[in-house]
Design an enzyme around this catalytic site. Structure first.
Site, short mmCIF file in Angstrom:
data_model
loop_
_atom_site.label_atom_id
_atom_site.label_comp_id
_atom_site.label_asym_id
_atom_site.label_seq_id
_atom_site.Cartn_x
_atom_site.Cartn_y
_atom_site.Cartn_z
N ARG A 8 0.81 -1.23 0.00
CA ARG A 8 0.00 0.00 0.00
C ARG A 8 0.84 1.27 0.00
NH1 ARG A 8 -3.10 -3.27 3.40
NH2 ARG A 8 -4.89 -4.06 2.26
N LYS A 33 3.68 11.92 -10.56
CA LYS A 33 2.77 11.10 -11.38
C LYS A 33 3.51 9.83 -11.77
CE LYS A 33 -0.19 14.20 -13.99
NZ LYS A 33 -0.48 14.63 -15.37
N GLU A 60 10.64 18.53 -24.46
CA GLU A 60 10.01 19.01 -23.21
C GLU A 60 10.67 20.31 -22.75
OE1 GLU A 60 7.25 17.72 -22.07
OE2 GLU A 60 7.20 15.59 -22.53
N LYS A 89 8.49 23.07 -13.58
CA LYS A 89 7.66 21.91 -13.26
C LYS A 89 7.26 21.97 -11.79
CE LYS A 89 5.91 17.71 -13.93
NZ LYS A 89 6.19 16.42 -14.52
N GLU A 112 -3.87 17.86 -10.49
CA GLU A 112 -4.42 18.23 -11.80
C GLU A 112 -5.92 18.47 -11.72
OE1 GLU A 112 -2.26 16.07 -14.85
OE2 GLU A 112 -3.93 16.38 -16.23
N ARG A 171 -1.98 22.24 -13.89
CA ARG A 171 -1.04 21.17 -14.27
C ARG A 171 -1.31 20.66 -15.68
NH1 ARG A 171 1.43 16.34 -10.47
NH2 ARG A 171 2.84 15.60 -12.07
N ASN A 173 0.49 19.75 -20.60
CA ASN A 173 0.21 18.79 -21.65
C ASN A 173 0.12 19.42 -23.03
OD1 ASN A 173 0.17 16.24 -20.39
ND2 ASN A 173 -1.69 16.84 -19.33
N HIS A 188 0.52 17.28 -26.01
CA HIS A 188 0.41 15.89 -25.56
C HIS A 188 -0.89 15.21 -25.96
CE1 HIS A 188 3.97 16.97 -23.37
NE2 HIS A 188 4.05 15.81 -22.75
N HIS A 220 0.25 12.03 -27.56
CA HIS A 220 -0.05 10.72 -26.97
C HIS A 220 -0.82 9.85 -27.95
CE1 HIS A 220 0.24 11.90 -22.40
NE2 HIS A 220 1.41 11.67 -22.95
N HIS A 261 8.73 9.53 -27.17
CA HIS A 261 7.73 10.42 -26.55
C HIS A 261 7.92 11.88 -27.02
CE1 HIS A 261 4.95 11.88 -23.53
NE2 HIS A 261 5.87 12.69 -23.06
P1 NAD Z 1 13.01 5.91 -21.57
O1 NAD Z 1 12.82 5.76 -20.14
O2 NAD Z 1 12.50 4.85 -22.48
O3 NAD Z 1 14.58 6.10 -21.83
C1 NAD Z 1 15.03 6.25 -23.14
C2 NAD Z 1 16.15 5.26 -23.51
O4 NAD Z 1 17.39 5.74 -23.00
C3 NAD Z 1 15.96 3.87 -22.96
O5 NAD Z 1 16.35 2.95 -23.96
C4 NAD Z 1 16.93 3.82 -21.79
O6 NAD Z 1 17.38 2.52 -21.56
C5 NAD Z 1 18.05 4.71 -22.28
N1 NAD Z 1 18.82 5.40 -21.24
C6 NAD Z 1 18.32 6.02 -20.14
N2 NAD Z 1 19.29 6.67 -19.50
C7 NAD Z 1 20.44 6.45 -20.18
C8 NAD Z 1 21.77 6.90 -20.01
N3 NAD Z 1 22.13 7.73 -19.02
N4 NAD Z 1 22.70 6.48 -20.91
C9 NAD Z 1 22.35 5.67 -21.94
N5 NAD Z 1 21.10 5.24 -22.17
C10 NAD Z 1 20.15 5.63 -21.29
O7 NAD Z 1 12.37 7.25 -22.13
P2 NAD Z 1 12.24 8.73 -21.54
O8 NAD Z 1 12.18 9.59 -22.72
O9 NAD Z 1 13.22 9.01 -20.47
O10 NAD Z 1 10.80 8.72 -20.82
C11 NAD Z 1 9.61 8.58 -21.55
C12 NAD Z 1 8.49 8.21 -20.61
O11 NAD Z 1 8.32 9.23 -19.63
C13 NAD Z 1 7.14 8.03 -21.27
O12 NAD Z 1 6.57 6.82 -20.84
C14 NAD Z 1 6.32 9.19 -20.77
O13 NAD Z 1 4.96 8.89 -20.69
C15 NAD Z 1 6.93 9.39 -19.42
N6 NAD Z 1 6.68 10.72 -18.86
C16 NAD Z 1 6.15 10.79 -17.61
C17 NAD Z 1 5.92 12.02 -17.02
C18 NAD Z 1 5.41 12.09 -15.60
O14 NAD Z 1 5.08 13.19 -15.13
N7 NAD Z 1 5.36 11.00 -14.90
C19 NAD Z 1 6.22 13.19 -17.72
C20 NAD Z 1 6.76 13.09 -19.00
C21 NAD Z 1 6.99 11.83 -19.56
#
Ligand code: NAD
Length: 340
Positions: free
Chosen positions: A103, A125, A167, A206, A216, A221, A225, A228, A232, A245
């Site tokens: 939990r 989030k 972003e 942020k 949100e 917040r 987006n 997005h 998305h 993304h």
């Molecule tokens: P990701 O986590 O897939 O990472 C991208 C790639 O880079 C992966 O293959 C990973 O293995 C590699 N990688 C990561 N760090 C590395 C490093 N230091 N050196 C070499 N390789 C590395 O993608 P992302 O772009 O970081 O994140 C995208 C995700 O984030 C999406 O799912 C999106 O929905 C989410 N997101 C969430 C929020 C939130 O508020 N929670 C906000 C924006 C995006």
């Protein structure tokens, strides 16, 4: 930097990659992915480590189940402070596992992509995707701390770094016109001396937004987006494999700027300015191959911002300002989709 939330607060630490370890709780388990682990061997030594396959298609209920079952197998307890070492996929997935295991246990975000540093690691989030839509299952579960090292971005490949820049530009477009000017002058890269300052500035944006509207509920917040709703839908319709993304969001921001112009919300000429900036950054402005507009619209109706199936968008009024707009007519969205 401190982030306040309804259940307390957490710190965001900025440090060298070699100092990340000094911010991590001793012996805490780590969940990461197989691309990342090789770059952080000292963090993984003498700990329980779960390495998952990388990629958005891993942000699923099955991987979530694997994480919580692994936590049970290593006898993680309510006092465990789980470490999420990775990009946004790991942060969202591991954070969601932390939000529900026993939990709710604490977790530390160590974001290793530019996108995760400026965006996903801050704000609490967490969640996973469903076949029906992105991030449809999740929780608000703030981390116990965030540890940001911009020199850890040196091992990211160029496409991933540029992906995160979508972003960074977004913060400029929605809140910070001076940032847009600066980004237009510097071509940011992992070695750039201004990188940490710009990452801090984005995180401050942020932080300010999530503190003002943590859950949100106030339409503040949701402005984050911008790009997005369409972005998305593009990601989902293409199975999360064609576009990263940030790439989908880049195309989405251009389409939504056209949409804003078309409904008289966005200053005319804004879409062209965005397109110029994003293309110069190496981000896509249009789809590689056409997608069915009706399928995209149906997907948008499942977006969390859509109210009772009505289409909602965060739209720019001008560069540096935006507003959440509900009940946008489908015909207008179709016209905007024709631009990408
Ligand atoms: P990701 O986590 O897939 O990472 C991208 C790639 O880079 C992966 O293959 C990973 O293995 C590699 N990688 C990561 N760090 C590395 C490093 N230091 N050196 C070499 N390789 C590395 O993608 P992302 O772009 O970081 O994140 C995208 C995700 O984030 C999406 O799912 C999106 O929905 C989410 N997101 C969430 C929020 C939130 O508020 N929670 C906000 C924006 C995006």
């Amino acid at each position: 930097m401190t982030v306040q939330h309804s259940r307390g607060s957490y710190e965001i630490f900025f440090c060298q990659k070699s100092d990340i370890i000094s911010h991590l709780p001793n012996e805490s388990p780590i969940i990461t992915d197989t691309n990342i682990s090789q770059h952080f061997p000292d963090l993984l030594k003498d700990r329980n480590v779960l390495e998952l396959a990388p990629g958005e298609d891993q942000k699923t209920l099955s991987r979530f189940a694997e994480c919580v079952e692994w936590l049970a197998s290593i006898r993680a307890s309510r006092s465990t402070n789980l470490i999420a070492l990775g990009g946004g996929v790991i942060g969202d997935l591991v954070g969601y596992a932390a939000s529900s295991y026993m939990r709710g246990i604490s977790f530390v975000q160590v974001p290793t992509t530019l996108l995760a540093q400026v965006d996903s690691s801050v704000g609490g989030k967490v969640g996973v995707d469903l076949p029906q839509g992105k991030n449809l299952v999740g929780a608000f579960h703030p981390p116990s701390k965030v540890v940001v090292s911009t020199d850890a971005l040196a091992t990211l490949d160029e496409r991933q770094f540029v992906n995160g820049m979508a972003e960074v530009w977004k913060y400029g477009f929605i809140r910070d016109p001076e940032l847009v000017e600066e980004l237009s002058e510097v071509r940011l890269n992992p070695q750039h001396p201004q990188l940490e300052a710009i990452v801090r500035r984005c995180i401050r944006h942020k932080r300010d937004v999530v503190e003002a509207d943590e859950h949100e509920k106030k339409g503040i917040r949701a402005t984050l987006n911008f790009g997005h709703t369409i972005g998305h839908a593009i990601e989902q319709v293409t199975g999360y494999t064609t576009y990263l993304h940030g790439e989908a969001i880049s195309i989405g921001m251009i389409a939504e700027a056209h949409l804003g112009e078309s409904i008289g919300m966005t200053a005319s000429g804004t879409a062209e300015k965005l397109k110029h900036a994003l293309v110069h950054q190496g981000l896509p402005a249009s789809l590689n191959s056409p997608l069915d507009s009706q399928t995209l619209i149906q997907t948008m109706k499942v977006d969390k911002k859509a109210m009772d199936g009505n289409l909602a968008f965060s739209l720019l009024t001008s560069i540096g300002e935006c507003k959440l707009v509900q009940n946008v007519a489908e015909g207008e969205v179709l016209k905007a989709l024709a631009q990408i």
